[in-house]
Design a protein around this motif. Sequence first.
Motif, PDB file in Angstrom:
ATOM      1  N   LEU A  39       0.832  -1.202   0.000  1.00  0.00           N
ATOM      2  CA  LEU A  39       0.000   0.000   0.000  1.00  0.00           C
ATOM      3  C   LEU A  39       0.869   1.255   0.000  1.00  0.00           C
ATOM      4  N   LEU A  41       0.143   5.069   1.089  1.00  0.00           N
ATOM      5  CA  LEU A  41      -0.742   6.123   1.578  1.00  0.00           C
ATOM      6  C   LEU A  41      -0.121   7.474   1.254  1.00  0.00           C
ATOM      7  N   HIS A  76       0.884  -5.788   7.423  1.00  0.00           N
ATOM      8  CA  HIS A  76      -0.096  -5.687   6.338  1.00  0.00           C
ATOM      9  C   HIS A  76       0.617  -5.746   4.989  1.00  0.00           C
ATOM     10  N   HIS A  80      -2.947 -10.806   3.269  1.00  0.00           N
ATOM     11  CA  HIS A  80      -2.874 -10.637   4.722  1.00  0.00           C
ATOM     12  C   HIS A  80      -4.249 -10.422   5.344  1.00  0.00           C
ATOM     13  N   ASP A  82      -6.656  -8.576   8.318  1.00  0.00           N
ATOM     14  CA  ASP A  82      -6.848  -7.387   9.158  1.00  0.00           C
ATOM     15  C   ASP A  82      -7.635  -7.793  10.407  1.00  0.00           C
ATOM     16  N   HIS A  86      -6.741  -3.306  14.205  1.00  0.00           N
ATOM     17  CA  HIS A  86      -6.073  -2.513  13.171  1.00  0.00           C
ATOM     18  C   HIS A  86      -6.692  -1.120  13.065  1.00  0.00           C
ATOM     19  N   TRP A  87      -8.002  -1.009  13.359  1.00  0.00           N
ATOM     20  CA  TRP A  87      -8.705   0.253  13.129  1.00  0.00           C
ATOM     21  C   TRP A  87      -9.184   0.847  14.434  1.00  0.00           C
ATOM     22  N   VAL A 197      -5.035  -4.217  -2.911  1.00  0.00           N
ATOM     23  CA  VAL A 197      -4.028  -4.032  -1.855  1.00  0.00           C
ATOM     24  C   VAL A 197      -4.653  -3.809  -0.479  1.00  0.00           C
ATOM     25  N   GLY A 198      -5.914  -3.335  -0.460  1.00  0.00           N
ATOM     26  CA  GLY A 198      -6.637  -3.138   0.788  1.00  0.00           C
ATOM     27  C   GLY A 198      -8.096  -3.514   0.588  1.00  0.00           C
ATOM     28  N   PHE A 211     -12.315   5.209   4.487  1.00  0.00           N
ATOM     29  CA  PHE A 211     -11.990   3.782   4.636  1.00  0.00           C
ATOM     30  C   PHE A 211     -13.134   3.015   5.330  1.00  0.00           C
ATOM     31  N   HIS A 214     -12.797  -0.797   6.411  1.00  0.00           N
ATOM     32  CA  HIS A 214     -12.013  -0.919   7.641  1.00  0.00           C
ATOM     33  C   HIS A 214     -12.837  -0.477   8.859  1.00  0.00           C
TER      34      HIS A 214
HETATM   35  C1  23J Z   1      -3.823   1.614   6.871  1.00  0.00           C
HETATM   36  C2  23J Z   1      -4.498   2.711   6.401  1.00  0.00           C
HETATM   37  C3  23J Z   1      -5.322   2.587   5.306  1.00  0.00           C
HETATM   38  C4  23J Z   1      -5.462   1.363   4.690  1.00  0.00           C
HETATM   39  C5  23J Z   1      -4.778   0.227   5.173  1.00  0.00           C
HETATM   40  C6  23J Z   1      -3.950   0.381   6.245  1.00  0.00           C
HETATM   41  C7  23J Z   1      -4.931  -1.114   4.531  1.00  0.00           C
HETATM   42  O1  23J Z   1      -5.431  -1.250   3.453  1.00  0.00           O
HETATM   43  C8  23J Z   1      -4.563  -2.342   5.261  1.00  0.00           C
HETATM   44  O2  23J Z   1      -3.666  -3.068   4.852  1.00  0.00           O
HETATM   45  O3  23J Z   1      -5.214  -2.648   6.257  1.00  0.00           O
HETATM   46  S1  23J Z   1      -6.511   1.221   3.295  1.00  0.00           S
END
Ligand code: 23J
Length: 270
Positions: A39, A41, A76, A80, A82, A86-87, A197-198, A211, A214
Motif C-alpha cells: 500500500l 498512503l 499488512h 494478509h 486485518d 487494526h482500526w 491491496v486493501g 476507509f 475498515h
Molecule cells: C492503513 C491505512 C489505510 C489502509 C490500510 C492500512 C490497509 O489497506 C490495510 O492493509 O489494512 S486502506
Amino acid sequence: MSSSPQSLNLLGEIAGALASGAVRIVDLTQPLSERTPVLQLPEPFANTPPLSRRDLSRYDDAGPAWAWSVLELGEHTGTHFDAPIHWITGRDGQDVASVPPERLIGPAVVIDKSAEAAADPDYLLTVDDVRAFEAEHGPLPEGGWLLLRTGWDARADDQDAFLNVEDGRSRTPGPDAECARYLAHETAIVGIGVETVGTDAGSAGGFEPPFPVHGYFLGAGKYGVTQLANLAELPPTGSIIIVAPLRLVDGTGSPARVLALVPSTSASPT
Ligand code: 23J
Ligand code: MN
C-alpha cells in the motif's frame, strides 16, 4: 465421550473427496517476496515497507549445513489478514492472536465484478449489487466470508499496475460506504476478502466515512483479507475458505495463507 459415527463419517468423506479430486484445494494466496506490492498512503501518513530479508547462513561458515534468514515486513504485506484492533473503531477488540479459529474457516461466497472493474477501475460495489446476488444465491452465509472478485489478481506481480495510481489517486475497485455498512451490520458474514491491496477501494480515503470497510468491519469485530488470488476458480457459493494468519500477539494484522476447498465440477455426480 466419543465422536458420533456421523461426524467421523463426514470427515472420512471429506478425506476421500480430497483424495479422489472430487474436492480440490485452491490456493488463494499471492506469493510473498521482495517484489510483493505494498500500500502507498499519501503524505503525511507512514507507509509499510516491502518485504526484505538477510541471510543468517547459507551453507557457509555461519552455518555449514543450513540456510536461514531474517525477515522484515509490515503486518499488512501481501495476502494478509486485518484484525479488529487494526482500526480505531475496533481498538478494544481482538488482536490477531485472539481471533477464534472457528471464525477463520467458513463458507465462502464470490461476487464477480471482474467485467465491471475491467471497464472501470474505480468500480464500487453497492448494496444493490449484494441484494441482487442474494436474490439469486440466497442470503450471505452465517459465519461466512464474502469474496469480491475484480480480476485485480492478474496485476499483483507489478506494483504500478496493482496500485494503478493516476494523478496521485489510486484507482482500484471496492465497496462503497453504504455497502460496507450493510455488509458489516446487516449480514451474517464475519469477513470480506478482496484481490486489491486493501479491503477498501483506492479512492476510499475520500469517502464518508473514510476507509468505510475498515471502519465498519473491524468496528463490528469482523475481519478483512487482501491481495487474494485465483478467485476465478471458485463458484459463487458452495466453497469453504480457510484463513490462516500467524497467531501474532497484539498483532493488528498478519500475512496469511488462504486456501479454499472447492467442489470439482468434473468430479461432481451426473
Ligand atoms: C492503513 C491505512 C489505510 C489502509 C490500510 C492500512 C490497509 O489497506 C490495510 O492493509 O489494512 S486502506
Ligand atoms: Mn491490512
